[in-house]
Design an enzyme around this catalytic site. Structure first.
Site, short mmCIF file in Angstrom:
data_model
loop_
_atom_site.label_atom_id
_atom_site.label_comp_id
_atom_site.label_asym_id
_atom_site.label_seq_id
_atom_site.Cartn_x
_atom_site.Cartn_y
_atom_site.Cartn_z
NE ARG A 232 11.03 111.10 -60.70
CZ ARG A 232 9.84 111.65 -60.91
NH1 ARG A 232 9.47 111.98 -62.13
NH2 ARG A 232 9.02 111.89 -59.89
CD GLU A 261 14.31 116.35 -64.13
OE1 GLU A 261 13.45 116.62 -63.31
OE2 GLU A 261 14.28 115.35 -64.85
CG HIS A 293 10.16 117.02 -64.20
ND1 HIS A 293 10.94 116.23 -63.40
CD2 HIS A 293 8.90 116.53 -64.07
CE1 HIS A 293 10.20 115.32 -62.81
NE2 HIS A 293 8.96 115.48 -63.21
P1 NAI Z 1 2.34 103.79 -61.38
O1 NAI Z 1 2.92 103.28 -60.11
O2 NAI Z 1 0.86 103.87 -61.53
O3 NAI Z 1 2.90 102.92 -62.61
C1 NAI Z 1 4.21 102.45 -62.72
C2 NAI Z 1 4.16 101.12 -63.45
O4 NAI Z 1 5.51 100.68 -63.64
C3 NAI Z 1 3.43 100.02 -62.66
O5 NAI Z 1 2.48 99.37 -63.49
C4 NAI Z 1 4.54 99.07 -62.25
O6 NAI Z 1 4.12 97.72 -62.18
C5 NAI Z 1 5.54 99.28 -63.36
N1 NAI Z 1 6.89 98.86 -62.98
C6 NAI Z 1 7.44 98.82 -61.76
N2 NAI Z 1 8.69 98.33 -61.83
C7 NAI Z 1 8.92 98.06 -63.14
C8 NAI Z 1 10.03 97.53 -63.85
N3 NAI Z 1 11.16 97.19 -63.22
N4 NAI Z 1 9.91 97.39 -65.18
C9 NAI Z 1 8.77 97.72 -65.82
N5 NAI Z 1 7.68 98.23 -65.21
C10 NAI Z 1 7.76 98.40 -63.88
O7 NAI Z 1 3.03 105.21 -61.61
P2 NAI Z 1 2.50 106.39 -62.53
O8 NAI Z 1 1.63 107.29 -61.74
O9 NAI Z 1 2.02 105.84 -63.81
O10 NAI Z 1 3.89 107.20 -62.77
C11 NAI Z 1 4.93 106.64 -63.55
C12 NAI Z 1 6.16 107.53 -63.44
O11 NAI Z 1 5.90 108.78 -64.08
C13 NAI Z 1 6.53 107.92 -62.00
O12 NAI Z 1 7.35 106.93 -61.42
C14 NAI Z 1 7.27 109.20 -62.20
O13 NAI Z 1 8.65 108.88 -62.33
C15 NAI Z 1 6.78 109.74 -63.53
N6 NAI Z 1 6.07 111.03 -63.41
C16 NAI Z 1 6.48 112.07 -64.20
C17 NAI Z 1 5.87 113.30 -64.13
C18 NAI Z 1 6.30 114.44 -65.01
O14 NAI Z 1 5.92 115.60 -64.72
N7 NAI Z 1 7.04 114.22 -66.07
C19 NAI Z 1 4.77 113.53 -63.20
C20 NAI Z 1 4.35 112.35 -62.46
C21 NAI Z 1 5.00 111.17 -62.56
#
Ligand code: NAI
Length: 328
Positions: A232, A261, A293
């Site tokens: 993000r 964005e 994105h």
């Molecule tokens: P997820 O929930 O599986 O993983 C997120 C990880 O970040 C978790 O392991 C969590 O413990 C960790 N986390 C939470 N708070 C934290 C902090 N303060 N510091 C460090 N780590 C922390 O989510 P997923 O599916 O891996 O997605 C990650 C991000 O990818 C989403 O939040 C979204 O913003 C982004 N995304 C981007 C897309 C794109 O098209 N570019 C598409 C889908 C998601």
């Protein structure tokens, strides 16, 4: 069940129509207009609306949906930070999302961006099209044997870690809630910043991750690091990033997401937006790549999004909600 689909893109309509073919109980009407307070009026007569990631659903719009007797908001994405869930709860409108569609789609994009900015594929592509086959200014460095730092080792971060392992990189990760993994060494954020040759951001944008990458954390990074953000835009303080790029901190920076964005969802940008835009400033640097994105944009991810969104609608209709997809 009647569903009003806002902000339709052709590539989505095609996939949703394919998955809806045999679902006689679902009727979807596709609108190109984005959802907002004004276009919320159009939901009269529909049971559900379906919206995408950057759509804001504030309390006013929720009220309007309630007046129109809409009972369900289907998010065809994972992120829900733009939806006022409390207002939805108050108005008894259910919100469902697609939490997990294809982590590999985003992770592969992250590695694609890292490689492109490292090996200067974006510059080479343009040079060769202009019949300039000179190699000056195109050298990169091997990822093999280098250290990749993953910030947020969740579904996408772990998929990225696997890819980096495949490249023969040492993988370290910082996660607030680390899981057990044999492929990764967990470290704290300052250590990750100090040791990594490639830093890839995969944590969510929440209170304590807003502007996680700022002047102070950039100063901790190795000189000549590559920074990739497919998570993000708000994770990075763009003004500080620009300063770091000017100070020659980075070998390359590749962003699929960026702070402005919401202003960039339109296809033709007005001059006054461009004049004050930090994204336009970023684009002026030769070692920066910005994409719009598109990390999620693969056939597999689009199919998974359509399938889960339709399952969510059906589960709501027959009163057997898929609990892990329900936000309220
Ligand atoms: P997820 O929930 O599986 O993983 C997120 C990880 O970040 C978790 O392991 C969590 O413990 C960790 N986390 C939470 N708070 C934290 C902090 N303060 N510091 C460090 N780590 C922390 O989510 P997923 O599916 O891996 O997605 C990650 C991000 O990818 C989403 O939040 C979204 O913003 C982004 N995304 C981007 C897309 C794109 O098209 N570019 C598409 C889908 C998601």
């Amino acid at each position: 069940m009647k569903i009003l689909f806002y902000g339709t893109k052709n590539y989505e309509k095609e996939v949703f129509e394919k998955h809806c073919k045999d679902k006689k109980d679902l009727e979807i009407v596709y609108l190109q207009s984005e959802f907002d307070y004004q276009t919320a009026r159009l939901s009269n007569g529909y049971d559900a609306i379906c919206i995408f990631v950057n759509t804001e659903v504030d309390a006013r719009s929720v009220k309007r949906l309630k007046e129109n007797q809409v009972k369900l908001i289907l998010l065809r994405c994972a992120g829900y930070n733009n939806v006022d869930l409390q207002a939805c709860r108050q108005e008894n409108i259910c919100v469902m999302r697609v939490p997990n569609y294809s982590p590999q789609a985003v992770a592969e994009m992250a590695m694609g961006l890292a490689l492109a900015v490292n090996r200067k594929i974006h510059k080479a592509y343009i040079k060769v099209r202009e019949n300039n086959f000179a190699l000056t200014g195109l050298s990169g460095f091997n990822f093999y044997g280098k250290t990749a730092g993953i910030v947020g080792a969740g579904k996408i971060g772990l998929a990225m870690a696997k890819i980096c392992n495949g490249f023969g990189m040492k993988v370290i990760a910082y996660d607030k809630y680390p899981q057990k993994s044999n492929d990764i060494e967990y470290v704290d954020l300052p250590e990750l910043l100090k040791r990594s040759d490639l830093i890839s951001l995969h944590c969510p944008l929440i209170g304590d991750t807003y502007h996680l990458i700022n002047e102070e954390t950039i100063a901790m990074m190795k000189d000549g690091v590559i920074l990739v953000n497919t998570s993000r835009g708000g994770l990075i303080k763009t003004d500080d990033l620009i300063k770091g790029i000017r100070d020659k901190k980075f070998f390359g920076v590749a962003l699929d997401v960026y702070e402005e964005e919401d202003d960039y969802v339109f296809e033709n940008l007005e001059d006054d937006i461009l004049e004050h835009s930090t994204t336009a400033r970023l684009l002026s640097f030769p070692n920066v790549i910005v994409t719009s994105h598109q990390g999620f944009l693969t056939q597999e991810a689009l199919n998974a999004i359509a399938e889960t969104t339709i399952d969510n609608a059906i589960s709501f209709q027959c009163g057997k909600l898929i609990e892990e997809n329900k936000m309220c």
